[in-house]
Design a protein around this motif. Structure first.
Motif, PDB file in Angstrom:
ATOM      1  N   PHE A  86       0.836  -1.211   0.000  1.00  0.00           N
ATOM      2  CA  PHE A  86       0.000   0.000   0.000  1.00  0.00           C
ATOM      3  C   PHE A  86       0.871   1.261   0.000  1.00  0.00           C
ATOM      4  CE2 PHE A  86      -3.686  -2.392   2.166  1.00  0.00           C
ATOM      5  CZ  PHE A  86      -4.235  -2.702   0.940  1.00  0.00           C
ATOM      6  N   ALA A  87       1.973   1.248   0.751  1.00  0.00           N
ATOM      7  CA  ALA A  87       2.874   2.401   0.781  1.00  0.00           C
ATOM      8  C   ALA A  87       3.476   2.647  -0.603  1.00  0.00           C
ATOM      9  CB  ALA A  87       3.976   2.180   1.812  1.00  0.00           C
ATOM     10  N   LEU A  88       3.896   1.567  -1.273  1.00  0.00           N
ATOM     11  CA  LEU A  88       4.458   1.712  -2.619  1.00  0.00           C
ATOM     12  C   LEU A  88       3.406   2.236  -3.587  1.00  0.00           C
ATOM     13  CD1 LEU A  88       6.772   1.309  -4.600  1.00  0.00           C
ATOM     14  CD2 LEU A  88       6.082  -1.087  -4.839  1.00  0.00           C
ATOM     15  N   ALA A  89       2.175   1.755  -3.465  1.00  0.00           N
ATOM     16  CA  ALA A  89       1.100   2.241  -4.333  1.00  0.00           C
ATOM     17  C   ALA A  89       0.783   3.708  -4.057  1.00  0.00           C
ATOM     18  CB  ALA A  89      -0.149   1.386  -4.130  1.00  0.00           C
ATOM     19  N   ALA A  90       0.884   4.110  -2.778  1.00  0.00           N
ATOM     20  CA  ALA A  90       0.603   5.507  -2.440  1.00  0.00           C
ATOM     21  C   ALA A  90       1.622   6.451  -3.063  1.00  0.00           C
ATOM     22  CB  ALA A  90       0.591   5.686  -0.917  1.00  0.00           C
ATOM     23  N   VAL A  91       2.862   5.978  -3.232  1.00  0.00           N
ATOM     24  CA  VAL A  91       3.900   6.813  -3.829  1.00  0.00           C
ATOM     25  C   VAL A  91       3.538   7.197  -5.269  1.00  0.00           C
ATOM     26  CG1 VAL A  91       6.301   6.842  -4.601  1.00  0.00           C
ATOM     27  CG2 VAL A  91       5.733   5.909  -2.363  1.00  0.00           C
ATOM     28  N   VAL A  92       2.964   6.259  -6.008  1.00  0.00           N
ATOM     29  CA  VAL A  92       2.673   6.508  -7.431  1.00  0.00           C
ATOM     30  C   VAL A  92       1.228   6.912  -7.680  1.00  0.00           C
ATOM     31  CG1 VAL A  92       4.469   4.903  -8.151  1.00  0.00           C
ATOM     32  CG2 VAL A  92       2.137   4.065  -7.865  1.00  0.00           C
ATOM     33  N   SER A  93       0.405   7.005  -6.631  1.00  0.00           N
ATOM     34  CA  SER A  93      -1.021   7.279  -6.842  1.00  0.00           C
ATOM     35  C   SER A  93      -1.335   8.699  -7.305  1.00  0.00           C
ATOM     36  CB  SER A  93      -1.801   6.963  -5.556  1.00  0.00           C
ATOM     37  OG  SER A  93      -1.359   7.763  -4.484  1.00  0.00           O
ATOM     38  N   PRO A  94      -0.649   9.754  -6.802  1.00  0.00           N
ATOM     39  CA  PRO A  94      -1.002  11.092  -7.278  1.00  0.00           C
ATOM     40  C   PRO A  94      -0.353  11.379  -8.631  1.00  0.00           C
ATOM     41  CG  PRO A  94       0.093  11.157  -5.113  1.00  0.00           C
ATOM     42  CD  PRO A  94       0.352   9.823  -5.711  1.00  0.00           C
ATOM     43  N   THR A  95      -1.154  11.795  -9.593  1.00  0.00           N
ATOM     44  CA  THR A  95      -0.573  12.244 -10.853  1.00  0.00           C
ATOM     45  C   THR A  95       0.160  13.556 -10.620  1.00  0.00           C
ATOM     46  OG1 THR A  95      -2.690  13.297 -11.341  1.00  0.00           O
ATOM     47  CG2 THR A  95      -2.293  11.132 -12.296  1.00  0.00           C
ATOM     48  N   ASP A  96       1.198  13.778 -11.387  1.00  0.00           N
ATOM     49  CA  ASP A  96       2.047  14.952 -11.207  1.00  0.00           C
ATOM     50  C   ASP A  96       1.559  16.085 -12.097  1.00  0.00           C
ATOM     51  OD1 ASP A  96       5.095  16.058 -12.472  1.00  0.00           O
ATOM     52  OD2 ASP A  96       4.376  16.472 -10.451  1.00  0.00           O
ATOM     53  N   ALA A  97       1.311  17.242 -11.488  1.00  0.00           N
ATOM     54  CA  ALA A  97       0.779  18.378 -12.250  1.00  0.00           C
ATOM     55  C   ALA A  97       1.741  18.829 -13.343  1.00  0.00           C
ATOM     56  CB  ALA A  97       0.488  19.542 -11.294  1.00  0.00           C
ATOM     57  N   VAL A  98       3.028  18.758 -13.061  1.00  0.00           N
ATOM     58  CA  VAL A  98       4.025  19.172 -14.052  1.00  0.00           C
ATOM     59  C   VAL A  98       3.957  18.271 -15.281  1.00  0.00           C
ATOM     60  CG1 VAL A  98       6.480  19.478 -14.478  1.00  0.00           C
ATOM     61  CG2 VAL A  98       5.516  20.100 -12.257  1.00  0.00           C
ATOM     62  N   ALA A  99       3.899  16.948 -15.044  1.00  0.00           N
ATOM     63  CA  ALA A  99       3.848  16.009 -16.169  1.00  0.00           C
ATOM     64  C   ALA A  99       2.542  16.143 -16.948  1.00  0.00           C
ATOM     65  CB  ALA A  99       4.006  14.584 -15.646  1.00  0.00           C
ATOM     66  N   VAL A 100       1.436  16.332 -16.224  1.00  0.00           N
ATOM     67  CA  VAL A 100       0.135  16.453 -16.895  1.00  0.00           C
ATOM     68  C   VAL A 100       0.140  17.644 -17.851  1.00  0.00           C
ATOM     69  CG1 VAL A 100      -2.295  17.021 -16.527  1.00  0.00           C
ATOM     70  CG2 VAL A 100      -1.196  15.288 -15.110  1.00  0.00           C
ATOM     71  N   SER A 101       0.584  18.803 -17.362  1.00  0.00           N
ATOM     72  CA  SER A 101       0.560  19.996 -18.206  1.00  0.00           C
ATOM     73  C   SER A 101       1.570  19.899 -19.347  1.00  0.00           C
ATOM     74  CB  SER A 101       0.848  21.241 -17.353  1.00  0.00           C
ATOM     75  OG  SER A 101       2.114  21.136 -16.730  1.00  0.00           O
ATOM     76  N   ALA A 102       2.724  19.259 -19.096  1.00  0.00           N
ATOM     77  CA  ALA A 102       3.759  19.190 -20.130  1.00  0.00           C
ATOM     78  C   ALA A 102       3.396  18.201 -21.237  1.00  0.00           C
ATOM     79  CB  ALA A 102       5.096  18.807 -19.502  1.00  0.00           C
ATOM     80  N   ILE A 103       2.841  17.038 -20.852  1.00  0.00           N
ATOM     81  CA  ILE A 103       2.604  15.977 -21.833  1.00  0.00           C
ATOM     82  C   ILE A 103       1.342  16.240 -22.645  1.00  0.00           C
ATOM     83  CG2 ILE A 103       2.045  13.522 -22.067  1.00  0.00           C
ATOM     84  CD1 ILE A 103       3.907  12.975 -19.738  1.00  0.00           C
ATOM     85  N   THR A 104       0.318  16.823 -22.022  1.00  0.00           N
ATOM     86  CA  THR A 104      -0.969  16.969 -22.704  1.00  0.00           C
ATOM     87  C   THR A 104      -1.144  18.323 -23.382  1.00  0.00           C
ATOM     88  OG1 THR A 104      -2.020  17.768 -20.664  1.00  0.00           O
ATOM     89  CG2 THR A 104      -2.080  15.394 -21.077  1.00  0.00           C
ATOM     90  N   ARG A 105      -0.137  19.180 -23.311  1.00  0.00           N
ATOM     91  CA  ARG A 105      -0.319  20.558 -23.774  1.00  0.00           C
ATOM     92  C   ARG A 105      -0.705  20.641 -25.245  1.00  0.00           C
ATOM     93  NH1 ARG A 105       4.426  22.846 -22.078  1.00  0.00           N
ATOM     94  NH2 ARG A 105       3.447  23.306 -20.079  1.00  0.00           N
ATOM     95  N   ASN A 106      -0.090  19.821 -26.091  1.00  0.00           N
ATOM     96  CA  ASN A 106      -0.312  19.937 -27.532  1.00  0.00           C
ATOM     97  C   ASN A 106      -1.053  18.734 -28.128  1.00  0.00           C
ATOM     98  OD1 ASN A 106       1.158  22.415 -27.694  1.00  0.00           O
ATOM     99  ND2 ASN A 106       3.058  21.231 -27.544  1.00  0.00           N
ATOM    100  N   LEU A 107      -1.827  18.032 -27.310  1.00  0.00           N
ATOM    101  CA  LEU A 107      -2.518  16.845 -27.797  1.00  0.00           C
ATOM    102  C   LEU A 107      -3.911  17.137 -28.339  1.00  0.00           C
ATOM    103  CD1 LEU A 107      -1.574  14.120 -25.131  1.00  0.00           C
ATOM    104  CD2 LEU A 107      -0.517  14.589 -27.341  1.00  0.00           C
TER     105      LEU A 107
END
Length: 263
Positions: A86-107
């Motif tokens: 559960f601790a390992l899953a909690a580490v990756v559970s929140p999506t990162d705002a920086v990655a979201v804005s960078a990857i989806t900007r021009n899609l």
């Protein structure tokens, strides 16, 4: 993605570029200004209009990810205790705002979907951090209490948002008092202080035990509301916009290159 690949190539050989950094220092240097900028730029009307799906994702999706991925990890590696999974899953559970804005900007993604994803990525860190904290505590002590989870989550989330909004409001009041006396003469100093504000919000939030990440986001949102009343200070607004563009571009590039090097 290209920057991540470049970083991986640079560090691939045994004699490649290998950089070790302190995770706490990394969080302090890179995350507050980028999340502050996202909170500063996010469309406020859409953000508050879509608060229901944003909160459902920021809370429900994180919990679903922690439970679902935790059981999956435990099934894959039975030797790993369930609370550790559960601790390992909690580490990756929140999506990162920086990655979201960078990857989806021009899609070409629909604007409503983009607003929901950006809003959720700004708020889900509190739920992910609380899930991690209690998964680690349950592993070390063998005790778990939903009452403590709810209480700590409320304190971390609302406390972080409150501290950030208070600091953003205080900065806006101080800035207004100065610039109404001297005008755009103080534009460079005001732009520099605005860049330092997210670091202050993050540090103060972490020191009192609330979410520094949410404090930085709330400071950005509060400062943006104050900026709506400052249309006459053209030089300051132009310098601030240019400075934040430079900070976002350089910090985003550095983050993804470092991710590639670590990978």
């Amino acid at each position: 993605l290209i920057q991540i690949a470049l970083g991986a190539v640079l560090s691939w050989p045994q004699q490649g570029l290998h950089i070790a950094f302190d995770p706490e220092l990394f969080l302090l240097l890179f995350i507050p200004p980028l999340l502050f900028a996202d909170g500063w730029r996010i469309p406020k009307r859409e953000f508050f209009t879509l608060y229901k799906p944003i909160l459902r994702l920021a809370l429900g999706l994180v919990l679903f990810t922690v439970l679902g991925l935790g059981y999956f990890i435990h099934w894959m590696i039975p030797q790993m205790p369930l609370t550790v999974a559960f601790a390992l899953a909690a580490v990756v559970s929140p999506t990162d705002a920086v990655a979201v804005s960078a990857i989806t900007r021009n899609l070409g993604m629909p604007s409503k979907t983009m607003h929901i994803l950006e809003g959720e990525s700004l708020l889900n860190d509190a739920s992910g951090l609380v899930a991690l904290k209690f998964a680690v505590a349950a592993t070390l002590t063998g005790l778990f209490s939903w009452t403590h989870v709810a209480r700590d989550f409320t304190w971390m989330a609302l406390g972080g948002l409150g501290i950030g909004a208070l600091l953003g409001w205080g900065f806006a009041k101080g800035r207004a008092a100065i610039t109404h006396r001297v005008g755009d003469v103080a534009a460079p100093q005001m732009a520099l202080l605005l860049v330092l504000l997210p670091f202050a919000a993050y540090i103060v939030g972490e020191q009192i035990g609330v979410s520094g990440i949410l404090a930085a986001v709330a400071a950005g949102i509060a400062t943006n509301f104050a900026d709506l009343q400052r249309g006459e200070f053209v030089a300051e607004r132009m310098q601030t916009e240019g400075l934040w563009t430079l900070v976002e571009t350089s910090f985003n590039g550095a983050i993804f290159l470092l991710l590639g090097l670590q990978l």
